[in-house]
Write a protein that holds these residues in place. Sequence first.
Motif, PDB file in Angstrom:
ATOM      1  N   ARG A 202      -9.083 -49.355 -14.249  1.00  0.00           N
ATOM      2  CA  ARG A 202      -8.066 -48.517 -14.884  1.00  0.00           C
ATOM      3  C   ARG A 202      -7.795 -47.273 -14.032  1.00  0.00           C
ATOM      4  NH1 ARG A 202      -7.837 -44.153 -18.450  1.00  0.00           N
ATOM      5  NH2 ARG A 202      -6.082 -44.236 -19.927  1.00  0.00           N
ATOM      6  N   ASN A 203      -8.866 -46.593 -13.642  1.00  0.00           N
ATOM      7  CA  ASN A 203      -8.677 -45.392 -12.847  1.00  0.00           C
ATOM      8  C   ASN A 203      -8.025 -45.664 -11.507  1.00  0.00           C
ATOM      9  OD1 ASN A 203      -9.512 -43.590 -14.658  1.00  0.00           O
ATOM     10  ND2 ASN A 203     -11.466 -43.096 -13.696  1.00  0.00           N
ATOM     11  N   SER A 204      -8.446 -46.744 -10.863  1.00  0.00           N
ATOM     12  CA  SER A 204      -7.893 -46.944  -9.526  1.00  0.00           C
ATOM     13  C   SER A 204      -6.440 -47.395  -9.617  1.00  0.00           C
ATOM     14  CB  SER A 204      -8.777 -47.863  -8.677  1.00  0.00           C
ATOM     15  OG  SER A 204      -8.539 -49.188  -8.965  1.00  0.00           O
ATOM     16  N   VAL A 205      -6.082 -48.159 -10.640  1.00  0.00           N
ATOM     17  CA  VAL A 205      -4.665 -48.524 -10.806  1.00  0.00           C
ATOM     18  C   VAL A 205      -3.820 -47.270 -11.034  1.00  0.00           C
ATOM     19  CG1 VAL A 205      -3.010 -49.639 -12.367  1.00  0.00           C
ATOM     20  CG2 VAL A 205      -5.010 -50.890 -11.570  1.00  0.00           C
ATOM     21  N   LEU A 206      -4.327 -46.369 -11.864  1.00  0.00           N
ATOM     22  CA  LEU A 206      -3.566 -45.135 -12.129  1.00  0.00           C
ATOM     23  C   LEU A 206      -3.403 -44.307 -10.859  1.00  0.00           C
ATOM     24  CD1 LEU A 206      -5.008 -44.012 -15.566  1.00  0.00           C
ATOM     25  CD2 LEU A 206      -2.709 -44.826 -15.080  1.00  0.00           C
ATOM     26  N   GLU A 207      -4.465 -44.282 -10.066  1.00  0.00           N
ATOM     27  CA  GLU A 207      -4.385 -43.515  -8.832  1.00  0.00           C
ATOM     28  C   GLU A 207      -3.391 -44.144  -7.854  1.00  0.00           C
ATOM     29  OE1 GLU A 207      -7.823 -41.898  -5.990  1.00  0.00           O
ATOM     30  OE2 GLU A 207      -8.406 -42.321  -8.044  1.00  0.00           O
ATOM     31  N   ILE A 208      -3.443 -45.456  -7.761  1.00  0.00           N
ATOM     32  CA  ILE A 208      -2.552 -46.153  -6.842  1.00  0.00           C
ATOM     33  C   ILE A 208      -1.095 -45.944  -7.236  1.00  0.00           C
ATOM     34  CG2 ILE A 208      -1.846 -48.443  -6.036  1.00  0.00           C
ATOM     35  CD1 ILE A 208      -4.892 -49.188  -6.442  1.00  0.00           C
ATOM     36  N   LEU A 209      -0.836 -45.934  -8.531  1.00  0.00           N
ATOM     37  CA  LEU A 209       0.550 -45.765  -8.990  1.00  0.00           C
ATOM     38  C   LEU A 209       1.174 -44.460  -8.500  1.00  0.00           C
ATOM     39  CD1 LEU A 209       0.372 -47.132 -12.626  1.00  0.00           C
ATOM     40  CD2 LEU A 209       1.994 -47.844 -10.886  1.00  0.00           C
ATOM     41  N   ARG A 210       0.331 -43.496  -8.139  1.00  0.00           N
ATOM     42  CA  ARG A 210       0.844 -42.205  -7.658  1.00  0.00           C
ATOM     43  C   ARG A 210       1.107 -42.215  -6.154  1.00  0.00           C
ATOM     44  NH1 ARG A 210       2.560 -37.921 -10.994  1.00  0.00           N
ATOM     45  NH2 ARG A 210       2.161 -38.926 -12.961  1.00  0.00           N
ATOM     46  N   GLN A 211       0.758 -43.265  -5.474  1.00  0.00           N
ATOM     47  CA  GLN A 211       0.871 -43.258  -4.019  1.00  0.00           C
ATOM     48  C   GLN A 211       2.325 -43.355  -3.565  1.00  0.00           C
ATOM     49  OE1 GLN A 211      -1.883 -42.765  -2.027  1.00  0.00           O
ATOM     50  NE2 GLN A 211      -2.810 -42.456  -4.032  1.00  0.00           N
ATOM     51  N   ASP A 212       2.547 -42.831  -2.362  1.00  0.00           N
ATOM     52  CA  ASP A 212       3.901 -42.829  -1.807  1.00  0.00           C
ATOM     53  C   ASP A 212       4.487 -44.229  -1.665  1.00  0.00           C
ATOM     54  OD1 ASP A 212       3.984 -40.146  -1.671  1.00  0.00           O
ATOM     55  OD2 ASP A 212       3.563 -39.984   0.464  1.00  0.00           O
ATOM     56  N   TYR A 213       3.645 -45.204  -1.315  1.00  0.00           N
ATOM     57  CA  TYR A 213       4.217 -46.525  -1.079  1.00  0.00           C
ATOM     58  C   TYR A 213       4.661 -47.201  -2.365  1.00  0.00           C
ATOM     59  CZ  TYR A 213      -0.780 -47.481  -1.644  1.00  0.00           C
ATOM     60  OH  TYR A 213      -2.072 -47.499  -2.091  1.00  0.00           O
ATOM     61  N   ILE A 214       4.136 -46.754  -3.491  1.00  0.00           N
ATOM     62  CA  ILE A 214       4.635 -47.285  -4.763  1.00  0.00           C
ATOM     63  C   ILE A 214       6.016 -46.700  -5.044  1.00  0.00           C
ATOM     64  CG2 ILE A 214       4.220 -47.430  -7.255  1.00  0.00           C
ATOM     65  CD1 ILE A 214       2.344 -49.130  -5.491  1.00  0.00           C
ATOM     66  N   ARG A 215       6.186 -45.417  -4.711  1.00  0.00           N
ATOM     67  CA  ARG A 215       7.508 -44.813  -4.837  1.00  0.00           C
ATOM     68  C   ARG A 215       8.506 -45.569  -3.940  1.00  0.00           C
ATOM     69  NH1 ARG A 215       8.019 -38.947  -2.628  1.00  0.00           N
ATOM     70  NH2 ARG A 215       8.013 -40.173  -0.720  1.00  0.00           N
ATOM     71  N   THR A 216       8.048 -45.923  -2.742  1.00  0.00           N
ATOM     72  CA  THR A 216       8.928 -46.677  -1.845  1.00  0.00           C
ATOM     73  C   THR A 216       9.350 -47.990  -2.496  1.00  0.00           C
ATOM     74  OG1 THR A 216       7.722 -45.759   0.022  1.00  0.00           O
ATOM     75  CG2 THR A 216       9.170 -47.608   0.483  1.00  0.00           C
ATOM     76  N   ALA A 217       8.378 -48.684  -3.083  1.00  0.00           N
ATOM     77  CA  ALA A 217       8.703 -49.967  -3.716  1.00  0.00           C
ATOM     78  C   ALA A 217       9.729 -49.759  -4.820  1.00  0.00           C
ATOM     79  CB  ALA A 217       7.438 -50.609  -4.282  1.00  0.00           C
ATOM     80  N   ARG A 218       9.546 -48.718  -5.606  1.00  0.00           N
ATOM     81  CA  ARG A 218      10.508 -48.452  -6.666  1.00  0.00           C
ATOM     82  C   ARG A 218      11.856 -48.060  -6.089  1.00  0.00           C
ATOM     83  NH1 ARG A 218       6.530 -45.260 -10.912  1.00  0.00           N
ATOM     84  NH2 ARG A 218       5.966 -47.091 -12.123  1.00  0.00           N
ATOM     85  N   ALA A 219      11.833 -47.309  -4.992  1.00  0.00           N
ATOM     86  CA  ALA A 219      13.102 -46.917  -4.363  1.00  0.00           C
ATOM     87  C   ALA A 219      13.835 -48.128  -3.820  1.00  0.00           C
ATOM     88  CB  ALA A 219      12.838 -45.912  -3.243  1.00  0.00           C
TER      89      ALA A 219
ATOM     90  N   THR C 401       4.225 -44.196   3.343  1.00  0.00           N
ATOM     91  CA  THR C 401       5.267 -44.736   2.479  1.00  0.00           C
ATOM     92  C   THR C 401       5.465 -46.246   2.636  1.00  0.00           C
ATOM     93  OG1 THR C 401       6.937 -44.047   4.076  1.00  0.00           O
ATOM     94  CG2 THR C 401       6.558 -42.594   2.231  1.00  0.00           C
ATOM     95  N   LEU C 402       4.831 -46.829   3.645  1.00  0.00           N
ATOM     96  CA  LEU C 402       4.851 -48.294   3.714  1.00  0.00           C
ATOM     97  C   LEU C 402       3.541 -48.804   3.106  1.00  0.00           C
ATOM     98  CD1 LEU C 402       6.230 -48.861   7.330  1.00  0.00           C
ATOM     99  CD2 LEU C 402       7.423 -49.226   5.178  1.00  0.00           C
ATOM    100  N   HIS C 403       3.625 -49.953   2.435  1.00  0.00           N
ATOM    101  CA  HIS C 403       2.415 -50.494   1.804  1.00  0.00           C
ATOM    102  C   HIS C 403       1.414 -50.907   2.879  1.00  0.00           C
ATOM    103  CE1 HIS C 403      -0.222 -52.878  -0.664  1.00  0.00           C
ATOM    104  NE2 HIS C 403       0.415 -52.464  -1.742  1.00  0.00           N
ATOM    105  N   PRO C 404       0.171 -50.364   2.818  1.00  0.00           N
ATOM    106  CA  PRO C 404      -0.763 -50.588   3.920  1.00  0.00           C
ATOM    107  C   PRO C 404      -1.267 -52.025   4.051  1.00  0.00           C
ATOM    108  CG  PRO C 404      -1.816 -49.369   2.135  1.00  0.00           C
ATOM    109  CD  PRO C 404      -0.376 -49.452   1.802  1.00  0.00           C
ATOM    110  N   LEU C 405      -1.181 -52.822   2.991  1.00  0.00           N
ATOM    111  CA  LEU C 405      -1.794 -54.153   3.055  1.00  0.00           C
ATOM    112  C   LEU C 405      -0.768 -55.295   3.052  1.00  0.00           C
ATOM    113  CD1 LEU C 405      -4.830 -53.741   0.634  1.00  0.00           C
ATOM    114  CD2 LEU C 405      -4.678 -53.268   3.062  1.00  0.00           C
ATOM    115  N   ILE C 406       0.496 -54.947   3.158  1.00  0.00           N
ATOM    116  CA  ILE C 406       1.503 -56.003   3.195  1.00  0.00           C
ATOM    117  C   ILE C 406       2.149 -55.995   4.577  1.00  0.00           C
ATOM    118  CG2 ILE C 406       3.641 -56.873   2.175  1.00  0.00           C
ATOM    119  CD1 ILE C 406       2.868 -55.562  -0.434  1.00  0.00           C
ATOM    120  N   LYS C 407       2.316 -57.185   5.141  1.00  0.00           N
ATOM    121  CA  LYS C 407       2.875 -57.263   6.485  1.00  0.00           C
ATOM    122  C   LYS C 407       4.313 -56.757   6.505  1.00  0.00           C
ATOM    123  CE  LYS C 407      -0.036 -60.881   8.326  1.00  0.00           C
ATOM    124  NZ  LYS C 407      -0.190 -62.304   8.621  1.00  0.00           N
TER     125      LYS C 407
END
Lengths: 313, 320, 620
Positions: A202-219, C401-407
Amino acid sequence: MNYLLQRLLSAIPVLLGITIIVFFIISLIPGDPATAILGSYATPENVKLLNEQLGLDKGLVQRYFIWLGNLVQGDLGRSFALNRPVLDEILERFNATLILSGTAFILCSVVGVLIGTISAFKQYTITDKIITFTVLTGISLPSFFLGMMMILLFAVNLQWLPVSGMYAIYGGGDFLDLIHHLIMPAIALALVATGVVARITRNSVLEILRQDYIRTARAKGVREGNVLFKHVLRIAIVTILPILGLQAGFVLSGSVFIEIVFQWPGVGRMLVDAILKRDILLVQGGVMFVAACYVLFNIAVDLLQRYLDPRIK
Amino acid sequence: MNNKMDILSAKNLSKFYSKNKGLFNKQSINLRAVNNININLKAKESLGIVGESGCGKSTLAKMLAGLITPSSGEIKIQDKDINNYKKYELPNHIQYMFQDPISSLNPRKTIYQSLAAPLKYLRNLDEKEIEKEIKSIIKEVSLKEEFLNRFPHEFSGGQAQRIGIARVLLSKAKIIILDEPVSALDVSVQSQILNLLNDLQKKFELSYIVISHDLAVIEAICDRVMVMYFGDIVEKSDAKELFQKPYHPYTNLLLKSVPKTNQKIKIQNLIETELPDPINPPEGCSFYSRCENKTEKCKDLNPEETIKENRKFKCFFPNN
Amino acid sequence: MINFLKLISRNKLALFGGILLVIIFVVSFLSPLLPLKDPDVIKTSDRFLLPFSEGYLLGTDHLGRDLLSRLLWGTRLSLLVGISAALISATIGSILGTIAGFYGNKTDNVIMRIIDVLMAFPYILLALAIVAVLGPGLFNAMIAVALVNIPFFARNIRGVTVTIANKEFIDAARLSGMSNFKIIIYEIFPNILPVIVVTISTTVGWMILETAGLSFLGLGSQPPQADLGSMLGEGRSALIVNPHTSYVPGAMIFLIVIAVNLFGDGIRDALDPRLSKGELVKPQPVTQIKSNGNVENKSNSFLSVKNLTTAFEFDNKLHLASKDVSFDIKKGECLGLIGESGSGKSVTALSITCLVASPPGVIVNGSVKFQGDDILKMNYEQIRELRGNKISYIFQDPLSTLHPLIKIGKQLEEAFIEHNHQKNKEATLKGKELLKLVQIPNIENVWNSYPHELSGGMRQRVSIAMALTNDPELIIADEPTTALDVTVQAQILSLLDTLRKERGLSVLFISHDFGVVSQICDRVIVMYGGQIVEEGKTENIMSKPRHPYTSQLMECVPHIGFGKRKLPTILGSPPLIIYKKEIGCSFASRCLFKKDNCLNEDIKIVRKGDSEVRCLYPHE
């Protein structure tokens, strides 16, 4: 492939370290095995003779190397209490432990990661609260007490499941019978570990959701479901994997209690009996065997980790 | 080379990071960070070291301050090898100011506690003298006394950098290494800090070594400049001349790349921008793959330092 | 400390755990003083009395001993042993971990190899072996539990120490003449103490369980003395007929451990900086919108932002990050948004497609019309359809900003697959074509690489390619070259410029660097303190800035070609928090041209020709 070999070789010092600890700690056990075998009425001559037979008259270091040499050849000696080769006894018992611990481990990994993720994704909803509360209860219950309460409820009062053992004494012996006997001990054993895994997930999922690359995916316009399954979980598994490795150790440890509560014929119960009976060779062999398996298991976790996370070099 | 006037000099300084190749291979991989560099710094001078990320400038700076041990070469401060200084004596002569002003302060100590450390351990002052010194230095860097009891997270980057400067000054060291002194700061704050550094240098007769990737910053406070590329100094010169007339093609490329407010972008072709492999450095000139002036000779031979019209550079075919 | 207690007591569950714990502590430690029966007196005539029997509140066990008395004495013993074990292993483990983490190299290697060997045992094996050597007994069980947990502490503390030992303030301390020992005591220790406390508070419950477990196996406390574990062990033999002898001690263990865990979680949460920063709250896929009134926006521009106000909400208080931001972008235009940190430029850029992390982000007011439709009025699915399709983003640091584990290839295909409902083949084709477009050499190689294997410049090219996937009409580039070296920056800028001209893209380009903005932007907006202070054509702003902030800022940026010199400066530093109530010009305190009335009124932005300025006394 090269790495696999390297990793296996690097386990050798660890295994050697284990043999040293196992051998010397066990050798410190007070009391004289010969007296223990022959009973307190034995004559000194007989004790001396037996000590020579057992090789106990030699120096400690010398005995270590003899023991190590035998160990490498798969000879763990004979259990005097059971009067049979230690390895045979362990192999027979270990099978039962593996079934129990393996089931519990799979249970805690799958269920733990699953409910941890759900809990994070539904943060602050009623689902999250129920899961959090259950998890908290789970990690606060001693597994042996839980096992006893389960016996009372499901075996004694409701009579849905057998009280103890691995197979029914009469009839039984087939796969279904095993499952029937496995349900309660496996759940009791898995509960604490499931709680721990769920919390960390639970904690690590919540932490990951704050990462920049998740924002990128949403963008990029990725659907939330795919954000969760393709982006978040991919990372979460990598962070949780080492925790799972640790949990395997806890499950294995917990199995000692569960085996006693449920009369499961595994290594744990054997070890406790052996300690109480001062059956040194059996304790030595058992501890060594389980520790070695655990080391191998952790190597496997390591390899999987490396495969899943290309950043590790 | 080791002039008597030099307050600091380094000779044939190198740093390699080595890593064992594997269990079966006892031979180790050498990762080249700084390669055979000579530096000299005169008293009251400020020397700029400019280069892009990965060129080894920070490694070089930390070696000079005694924070990293060099793989080979010697460093002398006031004509005495740094290994011959007593254990906690070196910081009395050379100090280092860090790039990130906030993280160079202990988050759980007040500013007063952080500033008191050098006075206590380097100069053995008593409580009263410590307080007096801190109060006077805090004025020098234009901070208020009431800041002294606060914790680092309560400060803006500019204020924290002033605290960093104060800490460095308290040691009474004459040589100060400034590692990207303003790159973490907002534009409107950068010039305040640069001016402060200029003023303090005159007032306390300090010598600076300034590390930066920003040519404009270097130009604003340095007398001499060295340009680093791939662990090597490719050009050294007086600041004024370097910025007017770069000799080495890399210096030229750097100057050309700085965006200017009065002109639109010029279309650039894709030239290689990757650095060579530091584990397996090329035989010839390390700038070869990106160079506009290259010939076959550059590929096979590494140019030695050339002196031409009082300018020093490592190139067979310099600009101009 | 008081703050800390307040923080804990705000967490209701932790408070409950704390109170429960205090009660258990007080009652059990007072047990010698309470009017209880002797816990060890055997009275076989009263065996197995049920709870609430006369004279025996909780009944009796198989030897007729009073369960209540035994329970309280046992609790006392269990708590004592569990807590001692935790303190012993925390002390030894922390010392080992700190030494290993701080000194590194050989010291670290030796200590950690030993720890590795110890960790290679499932903990119970080691504990069993230790008890086997020392002999059964409660004290020995405690020693075993303490020893077994040392590796856990050592590992945790080592990790934290390594991180702290690599921080710059440790080098700074070294340069202040502090010895290694003093650095460990005065610099490292205060920083690892919270971690030690958290680790203790989250493991103490576990250690109480472990000692109880050893007693349960008959290896801990020996009769007649009993802790909770051995009471449970004794109860087990009568489990089926007289279950109360089991569930009385069992329930007590459960109560203790759950109280410890609740309280421990409270301590952890109070000491965890991530929690107070809201970093453990799930960010919603779109920013929360709390717009109270409808902003009238009749603009027919390609993109029209009107009165956009975004805030961050902490403790029910709103801190504005941008205030009444309005601007238009025409088709094919490149608009620069320039400002320092805290100016609100990035928040504005993210607000356009509601990408500000929420919580804490809230869009308080405004309208964002894109091709005639107001994005702030759309539902999630409509906004998702826009993102990465018609409007796409390029962010600052492509490594994070790029996902570190996806190619790279998979990440490139993704936006195409999500928006076109087409399968992998077309997506692959499209992706490779894009890599070619951004001039990446050896495409096949890059396609199968992970982001960390590429250089910064290459990664940013990939990000640009990714943004172009669905032929967007608007690209929002948030400081796309800030993390890059100058030589690489020049190439990326020229690539961006070429692409946007070839494809007629509209670009919103966010930067803090006047030089960069003037390279590629047609028009520039300058932001300060969350507001737009000036807007105009790039050449006009660069040559004749009208707002004092713009002109002063441009002067103090160091330019090349002027030698060693004194630079012009702006006093003070930019504001970090903007309060709603503040009136007047936010730059006034730093302005060289301010007059009395600059602080008296809200200053409107005024249009003159093709430029706008928010100042009462602009340069003419």
